[in-house]
Motif scaffolding. Sequence first.
Motif, mmCIF file in Angstrom:
data_model
loop_
_atom_site.group_PDB
_atom_site.id
_atom_site.type_symbol
_atom_site.label_atom_id
_atom_site.label_comp_id
_atom_site.label_asym_id
_atom_site.label_seq_id
_atom_site.Cartn_x
_atom_site.Cartn_y
_atom_site.Cartn_z
ATOM 1 N N PHE A 73 0.825 -1.209 0.000
ATOM 2 C CA PHE A 73 0.000 0.000 0.000
ATOM 3 C C PHE A 73 0.860 1.261 0.000
ATOM 4 O O PHE A 73 0.452 2.291 -0.544
ATOM 5 N N GLN A 74 2.037 1.186 0.593
ATOM 6 C CA GLN A 74 2.936 2.328 0.593
ATOM 7 C C GLN A 74 3.382 2.653 -0.831
ATOM 8 O O GLN A 74 3.377 3.818 -1.246
ATOM 9 N N PHE A 75 3.767 1.627 -1.578
ATOM 10 C CA PHE A 75 4.151 1.854 -2.975
ATOM 11 C C PHE A 75 2.979 2.405 -3.775
ATOM 12 O O PHE A 75 3.131 3.347 -4.575
ATOM 13 N N LEU A 76 1.811 1.813 -3.581
ATOM 14 C CA LEU A 76 0.618 2.280 -4.293
ATOM 15 C C LEU A 76 0.297 3.721 -3.933
ATOM 16 O O LEU A 76 -0.072 4.529 -4.808
ATOM 17 N N PHE A 77 0.453 4.076 -2.665
ATOM 18 C CA PHE A 77 0.178 5.441 -2.230
ATOM 19 C C PHE A 77 1.150 6.434 -2.865
ATOM 20 O O PHE A 77 0.740 7.504 -3.333
ATOM 21 N N VAL A 78 2.448 6.092 -2.876
ATOM 22 C CA VAL A 78 3.443 7.009 -3.433
ATOM 23 C C VAL A 78 3.161 7.267 -4.910
ATOM 24 O O VAL A 78 3.186 8.420 -5.376
ATOM 25 N N VAL A 79 2.865 6.214 -5.666
ATOM 26 C CA VAL A 79 2.601 6.380 -7.099
ATOM 27 C C VAL A 79 1.313 7.172 -7.327
ATOM 28 O O VAL A 79 1.272 8.127 -8.129
ATOM 29 N N THR A 80 0.257 6.810 -6.613
ATOM 30 C CA THR A 80 -1.029 7.487 -6.800
ATOM 31 C C THR A 80 -0.971 8.938 -6.356
ATOM 32 O O THR A 80 -1.443 9.845 -7.068
ATOM 33 N N PHE A 81 -0.395 9.188 -5.202
ATOM 34 C CA PHE A 81 -0.348 10.550 -4.673
ATOM 35 C C PHE A 81 0.544 11.448 -5.531
ATOM 36 O O PHE A 81 0.223 12.623 -5.763
ATOM 37 N N THR A 82 1.642 10.908 -6.038
ATOM 38 C CA THR A 82 2.514 11.704 -6.907
ATOM 39 C C THR A 82 1.808 12.043 -8.214
ATOM 40 O O THR A 82 1.894 13.186 -8.708
ATOM 41 N N THR A 83 1.115 11.059 -8.785
ATOM 42 C CA THR A 83 0.352 11.321 -10.021
ATOM 43 C C THR A 83 -0.714 12.379 -9.779
ATOM 44 O O THR A 83 -0.938 13.281 -10.616
ATOM 45 N N PHE A 84 -1.379 12.296 -8.644
ATOM 46 C CA PHE A 84 -2.397 13.286 -8.294
ATOM 47 C C PHE A 84 -1.800 14.692 -8.172
ATOM 48 O O PHE A 84 -2.359 15.666 -8.687
ATOM 49 N N LEU A 85 -0.654 14.796 -7.511
ATOM 50 C CA LEU A 85 -0.040 16.112 -7.317
ATOM 51 C C LEU A 85 0.412 16.740 -8.640
ATOM 52 O O LEU A 85 0.361 17.957 -8.809
ATOM 53 N N GLN A 126 -11.410 16.119 -15.776
ATOM 54 C CA GLN A 126 -10.310 16.929 -16.280
ATOM 55 C C GLN A 126 -8.957 16.344 -15.862
ATOM 56 O O GLN A 126 -7.984 16.363 -16.625
ATOM 57 N N CYS A 127 -8.903 15.795 -14.667
ATOM 58 C CA CYS A 127 -7.667 15.161 -14.195
ATOM 59 C C CYS A 127 -7.328 13.946 -15.046
ATOM 60 O O CYS A 127 -6.165 13.743 -15.441
ATOM 61 N N THR A 128 -8.333 13.144 -15.384
ATOM 62 C CA THR A 128 -8.103 11.963 -16.218
ATOM 63 C C THR A 128 -7.618 12.355 -17.606
ATOM 64 O O THR A 128 -6.732 11.708 -18.181
ATOM 65 N N GLU A 129 -8.190 13.420 -18.165
ATOM 66 C CA GLU A 129 -7.760 13.889 -19.487
ATOM 67 C C GLU A 129 -6.304 14.330 -19.478
ATOM 68 O O GLU A 129 -5.555 14.056 -20.421
ATOM 69 N N ARG A 130 -5.882 14.999 -18.417
ATOM 70 C CA ARG A 130 -4.477 15.415 -18.320
ATOM 71 C C ARG A 130 -3.532 14.218 -18.301
ATOM 72 O O ARG A 130 -2.488 14.232 -18.934
ATOM 73 N N ILE A 131 -3.925 13.190 -17.556
ATOM 74 C CA ILE A 131 -3.075 11.997 -17.477
ATOM 75 C C ILE A 131 -2.999 11.307 -18.835
ATOM 76 O O ILE A 131 -1.925 10.873 -19.272
ATOM 77 N N GLN A 132 -4.136 11.207 -19.531
ATOM 78 C CA GLN A 132 -4.173 10.520 -20.819
ATOM 79 C C GLN A 132 -3.388 11.267 -21.890
ATOM 80 O O GLN A 132 -2.883 10.651 -22.837
ATOM 81 N N GLU A 133 -3.285 12.563 -21.771
ATOM 82 C CA GLU A 133 -2.556 13.358 -22.758
ATOM 83 C C GLU A 133 -1.048 13.258 -22.598
ATOM 84 O O GLU A 133 -0.303 13.624 -23.510
ATOM 85 N N ASN A 134 -0.578 12.802 -21.461
ATOM 86 C CA ASN A 134 0.870 12.726 -21.183
ATOM 87 C C ASN A 134 1.326 11.274 -21.344
ATOM 88 O O ASN A 134 1.037 10.422 -20.506
ATOM 89 N N SER A 135 2.044 10.974 -22.422
ATOM 90 C CA SER A 135 2.473 9.596 -22.690
ATOM 91 C C SER A 135 3.513 9.118 -21.677
ATOM 92 O O SER A 135 3.565 7.925 -21.348
ATOM 93 N N TRP A 136 4.341 10.034 -21.173
ATOM 94 C CA TRP A 136 5.346 9.642 -20.187
ATOM 95 C C TRP A 136 4.692 9.177 -18.890
ATOM 96 O O TRP A 136 5.124 8.202 -18.263
#
Length: 814
Positions: A73-85, A126-136
């Motif tokens: 859960f720590q790994f999942l949190f770091v990845v999810t929270f960083t993507t959110f930020l 809008q957050c999902t669209e931003r993620i989908q537009e960034n291939s990296w």
Amino acid sequence: MANLETYQEYQRIEDFEEDSPHGEEDLLVHVPEGLRDSWHHIKNLDNFFTRIYQFHQKNGFACMMLSEFFELFQFLFVVTFTTFLFNCVEYDILFANRAVNHTGPGQNPLDRNKVTLPDAILPSQQCTERIQENSWIIFLLIMAAIFWVYRMIKVFCNVLHYWEIRQFYIKALKIRMGELCNFTWQEVQDRLISLQREQQMCIHKKELTELDIYHRILRFKNYMVAMVNKSLLPVQLQLPLLGNLVFLTQGLKYNFELILFWGPGSLFQNKWNLHPKYKRAGNRLELAQQLSRVILLMGVANLLLCPFILVWQVLYAFFSYTEVIRREPGSLGARRWSLYGRLYLRHFNELDHELHGRLGRGYKPTSKYMNSFTSPLLTVLAKNVAFFSGSVLAVLIALTVYDEDVLTVQHILTAITVLGVVITITRSFIPDEHMVWCPEQLLQCVLAHIHYMPDHWRDNANKSETRDEVAQLFQYKAVFILEELLSPIVTPFILIFLLRNKSLEIIDFFRNFTVEVVGVGDICSFAQMDIRRHGNPLWMSEGQTEASVYQQAENGKTELSLMHFTIKNPHWQPPQESSVFISHLKEKVHQDAQGGPSTQLLLSEAPLCSSLLSNESGNAPDNLLASVLAHPILTASGLPGRDRRFVPPSTAASAAASVLASLSISHSQLPHASRSHSHVLLPSTHPDSTMYCSDRTVIDSMSASDSRIRSTTMLSEFALAEMSLHAIYMHEVHQQNSLPHQRTSGQWQNPMPMRDLISNTGSQTHSGHTAVHLSSMPTPLRLGGWTEEEEEDAEEEEVLNRGSTPKQDSRSSC
């Protein structure tokens, strides 16, 4: 029919090729009823014993699995929270760079321009669209998802494995989970050995020894310790401007183990067998080229994965240490044992908890030694920076107390926080003006716990070069974090440009220092602690070893490791060569104890010695160790003993020998010990005793009320003190053997009286402890409060130097 039933009591082992030695394919093993389907003929005893050990050290199934799931859960949190930020926060609104106008019925006009947290968070679409537009971002999320799924599968496999270990503890070892914390590892190990006699976990050896279990658990770690001991791994770097640096991180160590032990193309064909081709010298050049290619591929792989690993390291460090730094800025100035230090200081066959406990006891004296070095220039700068920063901070705090609206001014909170951090950091560079330490004595106290010290540190403890070398073992936490952050960048270059050049040496090392042990497999020959094969004549093994310089372990590691393992495992029966060495050491100890101070005198000096050494624990073993370390200071300084006579000058070696000769009374002798000798440590008279076994050692008391030291905890403390005494004694004897011109009839020359030292070398005041000879101390120790007339000084000095007894002072009392 009866014969058939009898035959069913046995099972023929068919998959012998994995764990059975050659020639025992048709071995029949009796399996007790009830355990037949569980733990007989365990294929991979390395993993099995390692899991049993980890299960015990990590406090059982529930704690282990909870930690595993939280890591997921720590790994999942770091990845999810960083993507959110990065994708779901509107920072222009959060930083008030863009105005927000809340209009609506019932809205307070004063709150219309007030920014709330939901205002800065983008809608989910809008957050999902931003993620989908960034291939990296998509690529990184896919990589993270693959790794997370791999970790999840591994966690579920661990659940199954450790559930089996839990059943083994309950059914086979008869240890309930609620009682696990009450058992020491030695007790669990004893039950494992007893269980082997009842059923054959290892089919090709009827009985297991403590050393067999250690070899299974520490097979690869012993190789790593030996390679660091022989300076084979390229962890010492020569860099321009920075000089000699030691660089060993978790990532680099992982790559070493992956290449050498269990990765694709490694030297081992399974967990317990070195590939046969590496045991032959005929094709060593070809094997070196093959290993070089494997290292090159591994280095290139690290180079390709560097960006992803680096991003993870930065994020993990940010989430882990930011709050700690904000709360305790001085924590970056704290020290920790480096990864290189843990390998350099580790004995052969020393388990993790034993190493951590030993280094933990050496933490305080090592910190005191490192803190004894101060830079006058840096101190002046730190004091002035602290003054100016404190002045500004005081004004800001005063204004805030006067009117809290000051906090609404832009960057005021930031300024207060930064100033507080600056003050905390600068104060760490300002030494305590009331605490003065003697580096030479402090380094000897460090030696008592870490057991290893290069010869050139002796009498050079006050030099910056020695301090820098200690810092390689005992690094700042800030340096540790920085090294781990740089590890993804530096590791590929170390593998490609440095480790590849060591390929032939590595091949030769594994061929020359690998032996096959029945019931264990291939192990590092150094781990056998064989004095004949790997002993050093300068470490009390003269005449008992046939080792060349190449075969000798450095810094007396073979001898010290043997002593440590024997003390930690008193029921272990050492081989013939090891028994001869231990017997020789015991004879040498008893011989030197004849000319050493009496144990009663050392015990009577314990309170004063503890004070001299700033010993804060005050328990019996530490007081005993303090007496040994500080006794040469007292004798050389001319302090009176309890009988108001000046004792002859002695060394830490003779004091340690005196105590070691007494630390051998066994439990079987305890009922016969006279109660009238409550202050005396009686020597062992057991004819078969080959060692001062701490597990069988009981010291009656250091005072009339110390009967509680018979508890297991106190016995363990005395075991640690006993090993510390052996380390001090063996280092002293090693110095005598290394410098024969400084010996007189097997003893160091009598040290110069302390008052002569003070008059010759200055009046610098220190408080510390010593295991070195005061005639060679670069920094003297003045003991205040002992003022006498000049005539008395001259008379006592004359008497002391010729070793006779001075006249008793009229003010003295027996």
